[in-house]
Each structure stands twice: as structure tokens, then as C-alpha cells.
Design an enzyme around this catalytic site. Structure first.
Site, PDB file in Angstrom:
ATOM      1  N   HIS A 101     -11.185  -9.812  -6.384  1.00 26.68           N
ATOM      2  CA  HIS A 101     -10.930  -8.477  -5.825  1.00 26.68           C
ATOM      3  C   HIS A 101     -10.131  -7.695  -6.860  1.00 26.68           C
ATOM      4  O   HIS A 101      -9.234  -8.238  -7.487  1.00 26.68           O
ATOM      5  CB  HIS A 101     -10.131  -8.688  -4.526  1.00 26.68           C
ATOM      6  CG  HIS A 101      -9.673  -7.475  -3.808  1.00 26.68           C
ATOM      7  ND1 HIS A 101     -10.321  -6.277  -3.836  1.00 26.68           N
ATOM      8  CD2 HIS A 101      -8.600  -7.292  -2.977  1.00 26.68           C
ATOM      9  CE1 HIS A 101      -9.667  -5.414  -3.062  1.00 26.68           C
ATOM     10  NE2 HIS A 101      -8.612  -6.010  -2.542  1.00 26.68           N
TER      11      HIS A 101
ATOM     12  N   HIS B  19     -11.776  -6.179   2.026  1.00 30.64           N
ATOM     13  CA  HIS B  19     -11.782  -4.844   2.596  1.00 30.64           C
ATOM     14  C   HIS B  19     -12.137  -3.763   1.589  1.00 30.64           C
ATOM     15  O   HIS B  19     -12.041  -2.569   1.911  1.00 30.64           O
ATOM     16  CB  HIS B  19     -10.399  -4.544   3.214  1.00 30.64           C
ATOM     17  CG  HIS B  19      -9.301  -4.478   2.179  1.00 30.64           C
ATOM     18  ND1 HIS B  19      -8.506  -3.395   2.035  1.00 30.64           N
ATOM     19  CD2 HIS B  19      -8.920  -5.329   1.203  1.00 30.64           C
ATOM     20  CE1 HIS B  19      -7.633  -3.600   1.050  1.00 30.64           C
ATOM     21  NE2 HIS B  19      -7.871  -4.773   0.544  1.00 30.64           N
TER      22      HIS B  19
ATOM     23  N   HIS C 183      -2.822 -13.940   0.152  1.00 26.00           N
ATOM     24  CA  HIS C 183      -1.481 -13.612   0.646  1.00 26.00           C
ATOM     25  C   HIS C 183      -1.080 -14.635   1.711  1.00 26.00           C
ATOM     26  O   HIS C 183      -1.894 -14.988   2.576  1.00 26.00           O
ATOM     27  CB  HIS C 183      -1.445 -12.243   1.334  1.00 26.00           C
ATOM     28  CG  HIS C 183      -1.808 -11.097   0.448  1.00 26.00           C
ATOM     29  ND1 HIS C 183      -0.988 -10.619  -0.542  1.00 26.00           N
ATOM     30  CD2 HIS C 183      -2.906 -10.310   0.414  1.00 26.00           C
ATOM     31  CE1 HIS C 183      -1.574  -9.591  -1.148  1.00 26.00           C
ATOM     32  NE2 HIS C 183      -2.743  -9.389  -0.584  1.00 26.00           N
TER      33      HIS C 183
ATOM     34  N   HIS D 123       0.855  -1.193   0.000  1.00 30.95           N
ATOM     35  CA  HIS D 123       0.000   0.000   0.000  1.00 30.95           C
ATOM     36  C   HIS D 123       0.889   1.240   0.000  1.00 30.95           C
ATOM     37  O   HIS D 123       0.824   2.065   0.912  1.00 30.95           O
ATOM     38  CB  HIS D 123      -0.938   0.031   1.222  1.00 30.95           C
ATOM     39  CG  HIS D 123      -2.133  -0.877   1.095  1.00 30.95           C
ATOM     40  ND1 HIS D 123      -2.865  -1.299   2.175  1.00 30.95           N
ATOM     41  CD2 HIS D 123      -2.718  -1.426   0.007  1.00 30.95           C
ATOM     42  CE1 HIS D 123      -3.854  -2.083   1.751  1.00 30.95           C
ATOM     43  NE2 HIS D 123      -3.789  -2.176   0.450  1.00 30.95           N
TER      44      HIS D 123
ATOM     45  N   TYR E 299      -1.870  -8.176   9.939  1.00 31.93           N
ATOM     46  CA  TYR E 299      -2.702  -7.976   8.746  1.00 31.93           C
ATOM     47  C   TYR E 299      -4.124  -7.592   9.156  1.00 31.93           C
ATOM     48  O   TYR E 299      -4.715  -6.652   8.617  1.00 31.93           O
ATOM     49  CB  TYR E 299      -2.705  -9.278   7.932  1.00 31.93           C
ATOM     50  CG  TYR E 299      -3.288  -9.151   6.556  1.00 31.93           C
ATOM     51  CD1 TYR E 299      -2.468  -8.929   5.455  1.00 31.93           C
ATOM     52  CD2 TYR E 299      -4.653  -9.261   6.335  1.00 31.93           C
ATOM     53  CE1 TYR E 299      -2.990  -8.813   4.181  1.00 31.93           C
ATOM     54  CE2 TYR E 299      -5.191  -9.147   5.076  1.00 31.93           C
ATOM     55  CZ  TYR E 299      -4.353  -8.926   3.995  1.00 31.93           C
ATOM     56  OH  TYR E 299      -4.882  -8.806   2.742  1.00 31.93           O
TER      57      TYR E 299
ATOM     58  N   GLU F 287      -8.134  -5.004  -6.433  1.00 33.83           N
ATOM     59  CA  GLU F 287      -6.912  -4.281  -6.060  1.00 33.83           C
ATOM     60  C   GLU F 287      -5.735  -4.848  -6.855  1.00 33.83           C
ATOM     61  O   GLU F 287      -5.668  -6.045  -7.143  1.00 33.83           O
ATOM     62  CB  GLU F 287      -6.662  -4.377  -4.545  1.00 33.83           C
ATOM     63  CG  GLU F 287      -5.658  -3.338  -4.069  1.00 33.83           C
ATOM     64  CD  GLU F 287      -5.656  -3.133  -2.554  1.00 33.83           C
ATOM     65  OE1 GLU F 287      -6.315  -3.908  -1.831  1.00 33.83           O
ATOM     66  OE2 GLU F 287      -4.975  -2.180  -2.103  1.00 33.83           O
TER      67      GLU F 287
ATOM     68  N   ASP G   1      -2.756  -5.739  -6.473  1.00 33.49           N
ATOM     69  CA  ASP G   1      -1.898  -6.870  -6.091  1.00 33.49           C
ATOM     70  C   ASP G   1      -2.510  -8.197  -6.537  1.00 33.49           C
ATOM     71  O   ASP G   1      -1.823  -9.219  -6.545  1.00 33.49           O
ATOM     72  CB  ASP G   1      -1.599  -6.880  -4.582  1.00 33.49           C
ATOM     73  CG  ASP G   1      -2.822  -6.733  -3.713  1.00 33.49           C
ATOM     74  OD1 ASP G   1      -3.757  -6.033  -4.094  1.00 33.49           O
ATOM     75  OD2 ASP G   1      -2.828  -7.326  -2.616  1.00 33.49           O
TER      76      ASP G   1
ATOM     77  N   ASP H 261      -8.297 -11.604   0.333  1.00 31.64           N
ATOM     78  CA  ASP H 261      -7.504 -10.977   1.402  1.00 31.64           C
ATOM     79  C   ASP H 261      -7.847 -11.527   2.794  1.00 31.64           C
ATOM     80  O   ASP H 261      -6.970 -11.577   3.676  1.00 31.64           O
ATOM     81  CB  ASP H 261      -7.727  -9.461   1.402  1.00 31.64           C
ATOM     82  CG  ASP H 261      -6.959  -8.757   0.294  1.00 31.64           C
ATOM     83  OD1 ASP H 261      -5.904  -9.262  -0.116  1.00 31.64           O
ATOM     84  OD2 ASP H 261      -7.413  -7.696  -0.152  1.00 31.64           O
TER      85      ASP H 261
END
Ligand code: FEO
Length: 395
Positions: free
Chosen positions: A79, A147, A227, A23, A194, A81, A83, A166
Site C-alpha cells: 500500500h 481502502h 497496524h 490522517h 478502525y 500510503e 504510514d 490495513d
């Protein structure tokens, strides 16, 4: 190189040993990380998620070694995002007609980041299913605000794998891939870090979501997050931890955080720590200099604590900028059910304690009136005020 997960499911992600921050620079990575993507090869071939943009070409080349890309029937984007979606652009350049299953919000986040590229989205919501052959199917479960608004989990029947994205993840590089092979101390250290730094703001939603998942009555043999380690040994252990963590979690710990200009506020911090131990020997006491310690590690210590004490000297009618920035981050994480106290030295105007109290209250802490406020270097009488401050935190 792929890693076998179960039956016809393989991991095709990236172990990121070199990663130092996430991030941007907002999350410290101390033990590596991974971006987990999975390839399911039943009658239908399905790719679950991809990896971060910088590794996109490696990802595509590695994937080509496992499967003819044209034989991928569809991709699930749990998701948006980057990553997990960063390698989509390179992949979709090669197989542009491959459908992408994702939530409506995920279409927005993917198109927002990568532009409208004519990708064929199949929008899904909780309870939607897709058959993948050999009697197996995928069930989609929206994980809104866990999230991001677009977040989703995907469950594979037959193998009973929950691809949770996540949720239940850790920024932790585990070459051996599985939780039973990982250093258990680091695994839990990274899992709670996390949760604290990424998921805690959404804790009330997590409690509801865990209830909703449990009401689906799906047997779960493996939880495969996006992750860190895959939970195959007692996978529900991390679900049980999340249930605890999401419920105003605290341990018997009080943590002192401060920054200082000429060590006066340091002396108060140390006196408060001694006093906590004297009044409550069973309470774990920790002390951190906000300007020197890792902010994400410190927030994890806040999460563990039942109370905190925060100190800053007065500077220019305010508090030190290190402490001000830290308090802003503290507020973002929406901790619940914790007490707080303030302390600090001053030379003339002396506003720091009042400002700290206001900011802590604003961050959702129950702030006690008792404080230590010392004109110039703390004298014994000033330090004596640590006793009622600690009593109030322990009450
Ligand atoms: Fe691991 Fe929200 O991305």
C-alpha cells in the site's frame, strides 16, 4: 528491535506510543498505534512494507542491525500510503536497485507522493506469485479500495501468513505484538473503531473480497496487519467479525447526539434517552454532546446503533457548525440500514429540525417524521413529543 513472528519471519516495525492523531487530525489515537513491517529471510530476503516518514531513519538503522541491506532481494509495498511507504525513500537511497513488488495503482501513489525516482517496480496482480526458496512462495491478492485503489495483501505459503496491510488492523500499541497478549477489550474497541472510521465506506467491497479470499482456500495461521496486534490465536475471529461488520452492522443500541447553545436542546436529548429506556429497557442508550465528545468514538457508536437521534438548535436559519461538520463526516462513512430522528430548540425561525432531517436522509438514514421541535426552552408538552419519536425509531 525485531520481534519474532514465526520461523524466518520477523516484525521490524515501529510501536508508536506517542501518536495522538492519524490522517492529519481526522482520526483520534487513544491507545497508541504501530506501523508494522516484516522481514522474511528464506533463500530470498523480502521486506514487507516500511513505516511512516517521521521514523524513517530509525527504521533503516534498526533494519541494518537485522540484515545487510544489500542482501534484501526485494521489497513488497502492499500500500502506498505514507504510514507504510514513508521510510522507502530513506531505504531506497541506500539500495536503489532493489525491486519493489506492488500493484500498478501503487506505482502511481508512490510516484505521486515521492516523485519519479527510477525505482524498479515489478507490477503484480491477484494470483501472481514469486518463489522465495525453501519451498515457499508469496501470493499477491489485490485489495482494491480497502481502502485505497493500490491496496494489496501478500500471503506467505508454508508459514500460512496473510500480510493483510490495513485490513484487520487497529490503531493500538501492543508491545507484546500478538492478539492473545493484548487487552481484549481494547483490541476489539480499536478494531471496530478502525473498521467504522476507515473501512466502512467500502463495506460492500469487503464482503466480496472476503468471499474471494475464502475461495482461494489458503490456510491462514496468522493474519499480520500493518497496524496493531497480529492475529495468531484464532486468526479467523477477525475475519468473521469483518463479515458481520460489513453487512449493515447494528446492535440493540440507540444513540442520541446533539449540541446546544443554552441547554434547551440538551433537555430534549436527555428526555429522548429516558424515553428509549422506558419503551425498550433492553436497548442500550448512549448520549453524546457532538461539540465535546471524540468524533471517531462517536462514529463507532453510530456504527453500533440501530437508530440515532440528532439535535441542534436553530442558529442563523441553520444548525450549529459543530453538528453540520459532524453530519458531513457521518455521510462520508456510508452507514446502512439505520433509522434517524431530529430534534432541536428555536427562538424564531426554527429551521433546524427540517435541515437535520434533510442531512440525515442525505447521509443514507431512514428518517422518521416524528421529531421534537421546541419554541424556546422545552415545556412538558414539547418533551411529550419524545414518546412518538422513540416509538418510530423502535418500530
Ligand atoms: Fe495504514 Fe492506508 O494506511
Amino acid at each position: 528491535m525485531k520481534k519474532h513472528v514465526k520461523n524466518n519471519v520477523n516484525w521490524v516495525g515501529y510501536i508508536d506510543w506517542e501518536l495522538e492523531t492519524f490522517h492529519g487530525d481526522d482520526y483520534s489515537i487513544l491507545n497508541g498505534s504501530s506501523q508494522n513491517a516484516y522481514l522474511i529471510q528464506e533463500e530470498k530476503n523480502v521486506l514487507i512494507d516500511t513505516i511512516w516518514t517521521p521514523h524513517r531513519f530509525d527504521f533503516v538503522e534498526n533494519l541494518k542491525k537485522e540484515i545487510d541491506l544489500n542482501k534484501i532481494d526485494f521489497i513488497v509495498a502492499n500500500h502506498g500510503e505514507c504510514d507504510h511507504s514513508g521510510a522507502l525513500t530513506a531505504l531506497m537511497d541506500l539500495i536503489p536497485d532493489t525491486p519493489i513488488y506492488c500493484t500498478a495503482q501503487c506505482v502511481k501513489s508512490l510516484e505521486g507522493q515521492y516523485g519519479q525516482r527510477g525505482w524498479k517496480f515489478n507490477i503484480v496482480k491477484t494470483g501472481d506469485t514469486v518463489e522465495i526458496g525453501n519451498g515457499k512462495k508469496l501470493i499477491f491478492i489485490e485489495m482494491k479500495m480497502l481502502h485505497w485503489p493500490d491496496s494489496m495483501a501478500t500471503y506467505l505459503t508454508g508459514d500460512n501468513i496473510l500480510f493483510s496491510n490495513d485490513a484487520f488492523g487497529q490503531h493500538f500499541a501492543v508491545e507484546e505484538l500478538f492478539n492473545d497478549k493484548a487487552d481484549q477489550c481494547l483490541l476489539y474497541k480499536e478494531a471496530i473503531k478502525y473498521f467504522t472510521n476507515i473501512l466502512n465506506p467500502f463495506a460492500p467491497l469487503i464482503t466480496k473480497k472476503l468471499d474471494e479470499i475464502s475461495a482461494l482456500n489458503l490456510p491462514i495461521d496468522i493474519i499480520a496487519p500493518s497496524h496493531g496486534a497480529i492475529w495468531r490465536q484464532q486468526p479467523m475471529q477477525i475475519v468473521e467479525k469483518y463479515a458481520q461488520w460489513a453487512n449493515a452492522y447494528q446492535e440493540n443500541q440507540i444513540t442520541v447526539f446533539y449540541d446546544t447553545m443554552w441547554e434547551g436542546t440538551t433537555k430534549i436529548a436527555h428526555r429522548i434517552a429516558e424515553e428509549i429506556h422506558q419503551q425498550s429497557p433492553q436497548t442500550v442508550v448512549k448520549v453524546f454532546n457532538i461539540a465535546k465528545a471524540d468524533k471517531n468514538e462517536m462514529m463507532t457508536e453510530v456504527f453500533r446503533s440501530k437508530a440515532i437521534a440528532v439535535g441542534s438548535p436553530t442558529v442563523s436559519n441553520s444548525i450549529l457548525s459543530s453538528v453540520a461538520g459532524w453530519l458531513e463526516f457521518l455521510k462520508q462513512l456510508k452507514f446502512k440500514g439505520k433509522r434517524a430522528a431530529a430534534f432541536g430548540c428555536y427562538g424564531w425561525s426554527g429551521e433546524s429540525v427540517k435541515i437535520l432531517q434533510e442531512r440525515l436522509r442525505d447521509a443514507g438514514f431512514e428518517v422518521v417524521d416524528q421529531n421534537v421541535r421546541s419554541l424556546w426552552n422545552p415545556k412538558p408538552a414539547d418533551l411529550d413529543a419524545a414518546a412518538p419519536l422513540v416509538s418510530a425509531l423502535l418500530a
